[in-house]
Design an enzyme around this catalytic site. Structure first.
Site, short mmCIF file in Angstrom:
data_model
loop_
_atom_site.label_atom_id
_atom_site.label_comp_id
_atom_site.label_asym_id
_atom_site.label_seq_id
_atom_site.Cartn_x
_atom_site.Cartn_y
_atom_site.Cartn_z
N CYS A 173 27.58 2.66 84.02
CA CYS A 173 28.65 3.62 83.76
C CYS A 173 28.85 4.63 84.89
O CYS A 173 29.75 5.46 84.81
CB CYS A 173 28.38 4.35 82.44
SG CYS A 173 28.21 3.21 81.05
N HIS A 313 30.32 13.67 81.49
CA HIS A 313 30.10 12.28 81.08
C HIS A 313 30.37 12.19 79.58
O HIS A 313 31.04 11.26 79.14
CB HIS A 313 28.68 11.85 81.43
CG HIS A 313 28.45 10.39 81.23
ND1 HIS A 313 29.24 9.42 81.81
CD2 HIS A 313 27.50 9.71 80.52
CE1 HIS A 313 28.80 8.22 81.46
NE2 HIS A 313 27.75 8.38 80.69
N GLU A 324 23.08 16.36 78.73
CA GLU A 324 24.03 16.83 79.74
C GLU A 324 24.23 18.34 79.62
O GLU A 324 24.35 19.04 80.64
CB GLU A 324 25.37 16.11 79.61
CG GLU A 324 26.33 16.43 80.75
CD GLU A 324 27.55 15.54 80.79
OE1 GLU A 324 28.26 15.55 81.81
OE2 GLU A 324 27.81 14.82 79.80
N LYS A 345 36.67 11.18 77.25
CA LYS A 345 36.28 10.04 76.42
C LYS A 345 36.62 10.27 74.95
O LYS A 345 36.66 9.32 74.17
CB LYS A 345 34.79 9.75 76.58
CG LYS A 345 34.39 9.24 77.97
CD LYS A 345 32.90 8.95 78.04
CE LYS A 345 32.47 8.47 79.42
NZ LYS A 345 32.52 9.54 80.43
N HIS A 350 34.93 5.15 75.95
CA HIS A 350 34.08 5.05 77.14
C HIS A 350 34.42 3.76 77.88
O HIS A 350 34.16 2.67 77.39
CB HIS A 350 32.62 5.06 76.71
CG HIS A 350 31.64 5.18 77.84
ND1 HIS A 350 32.00 5.15 79.16
CD2 HIS A 350 30.28 5.33 77.84
CE1 HIS A 350 30.93 5.26 79.92
NE2 HIS A 350 29.88 5.37 79.14
N PHE A 409 23.21 3.32 82.47
CA PHE A 409 21.98 2.61 82.11
C PHE A 409 21.15 2.38 83.36
O PHE A 409 21.66 2.20 84.46
CB PHE A 409 22.31 1.27 81.47
CG PHE A 409 22.70 1.35 80.01
CD1 PHE A 409 22.82 2.56 79.35
CD2 PHE A 409 22.94 0.18 79.28
CE1 PHE A 409 23.16 2.62 78.02
CE2 PHE A 409 23.29 0.23 77.94
CZ PHE A 409 23.40 1.45 77.31
#
Length: 423
Positions: A173, A313, A324, A345, A350, A409
């Site tokens: 991502c 994010h 975050e 998002k 996402h 990831f």
């Protein structure tokens, strides 16, 4: 023996964004997506591409009304998985938006860096079914070129005649953000004057969705898809799959100025870090996320207090949003409470490997128009997420610097810092 002093290194060249191409669940085209973001519209709905009735999550941000033949002919489209089609379309939109002249594109001073987190999973699923049902002789001769990730950039390079650097990032991502940041550095060090950069993804497929469902990463708010993605809200229960592409035109500033290009923003800082912690979960101490923001700020040579906006994010997962928030507090201290933070998002879902390109483009638009897009569906405050998330309504604001975060990831993190362009 006398040695002469080494020459002083030339200062890095300045890099600006002159074109933005967006293909998102909110619409095909930058203007359509931007208009929807300002209105707080939502692109999430029930999955329509396949029968999702056996999945725990049956909702996604699908791109609507996408016609690849508006960009390439049907014969060429057969050689492209949907993620490549999105990339090519977004690249064309970005080139058109930036009014980039052919002479600038068709040279070894123009390069491409476009990546994807997953790549051609829809074509892989389809061709595997054909292999099992009809045998190897029926597998498409275009199978490999339609699915491998670097073919998105390859198709774009061929389309525009760009003979400069041609590469792909694959960092889950963080892909799109890394592609933009890496491209800015390619220009800054003089290896290109123009880069077509960003990410694309089309993983709303049976296997793609099933994999994330098995991880229990997706929202199961199937009865209320428009309110399913709710970053930083106390009732968030997972992210919503999205798809699309975000491609930017990056140029060396003097090149852009000479040709009279419209400049959205200047790329002034870029950070990369690794958590070295877990294959999918973010580091619990927020170390990687904090360091990547800090590095982008240090790269720009500014004080953290000068950052006025963060496109977070903000995935709508329990751990990511909390961590975050902790990272932002670590980096900005008391100033964290004064920063407008939003997660788009909440409206797009996402977009995985595409999200960094899309959100860097949105951050540039926010700087250009001096607005902060809202975080929709923020209804129930979470004590662990207690910053200003620009809830539910677009906000007019004056700010010079905007930061865009992407975490992936494998513990891979990217952050890009943009500055409002000043003539």
């Amino acid at each position: 023996m006398v040695f002469s002093a080494a020459p002083k290194p030339c200062p890095p060249r300045r890099v600006v964004i002159t074109g933005i191409g967006l293909v998102t669940p909110l619409g095909v085209g930058t203007a359509r997506t931007w208009e929807a973001l300002l209105k707080g519209e939502n692109g999430v709905g029930p999955v329509t591409r396949f029968d999702a009735s056996r999945l725990s999550s049956r909702i996604a941000g699908e791109v609507k009304d996408f016609d690849i033949q508006a960009f390439v002919d049907r014969k060429e489209a057969r050689k492209m998985d949907l993620f490549i089609q999105y990339a090519v379309a977004a690249a064309q939109l970005a080139v058109d938006d930036g009014a980039v002249p052919p002479a600038l594109l068709q040279s070894d001073r123009c390069g491409v860096c476009v990546g994807s987190g997953i790549g051609g999973i829809q074509t892989i699923e389809e061709q595997h079914r054909i292999l099992l049902e009809k045998g190897p002789d029926r597998v498409s001769p275009f199978f490999l070129v339609a699915t491998i990730i670097n073919e998105a950039g390859g198709q774009i390079s061929i389309r525009f005649g760009a003979k400069g650097p041609n590469m792909a990032t694959v960092t889950a991502c963080s892909t799109g953000c890394h592609a933009v940041g890496d491209s800015a550095r390619i220009i800054a060090r003089g290896d290109a004057d123009v880069m077509i950069a960003g990410g694309a993804e089309a993983a709303v497929s049976p296997l793609g969705m099933a994999g994330f469902c098995a991880m229990k990463a997706l929202s199961t708010r199937n009865d209320d898809p428009a309110r399913a993605s709710r970053p930083f809200d106390a009732e968030r229960d997972g992210f919503v799959m999205g798809e699309g592409a975000g491609i930017l035109i990056l140029e060396e500033r003097s090149v852009a100025v000479r040709r009279g290009a419209r400049i959205y923003a200047e790329v002034v800082g870029y950070g990369m870090t690794g958590d070295a912690y877990h294959v999918s979960a973010p580091a619990q101490d927020a170390d990687g996320a904090a360091r990547v923001m800090q590095r982008a700020i240090e790269d720009a040579g500014i004080d953290p207090s000068e950052v006025g906006y963060i496109n977070a994010h903000g995935t709508s997962t329990i751990y990511n949003d909390r961590i975050e928030t902790v990272a932002i507090k670590r980096v900005f201290g008391d100033h964290a409470a004064k920063i407008g933070i939003s997660s788009t998002k909440s409206m797009t879902g996402h977009l995985l490997g595409a999200t960094g390109g899309v959100e860097a483009g949105i951050t540039a638009l926010c700087l250009k128009h001096q607005v902060m897009t809202p975080t929709m569906n923020y209804e129930v405050p979470d004590p662990a997420c207690d910053l200003d998330y620009v809830p539910n309504t677009v906000r007019q604001a004056e700010f010079r610097y905007g930061l865009s975060n992407s975490f992936g990831f494998g513990g891979t993190n990217a952050a890009i810092l943009l500055k409002r362009h000043e003539d």
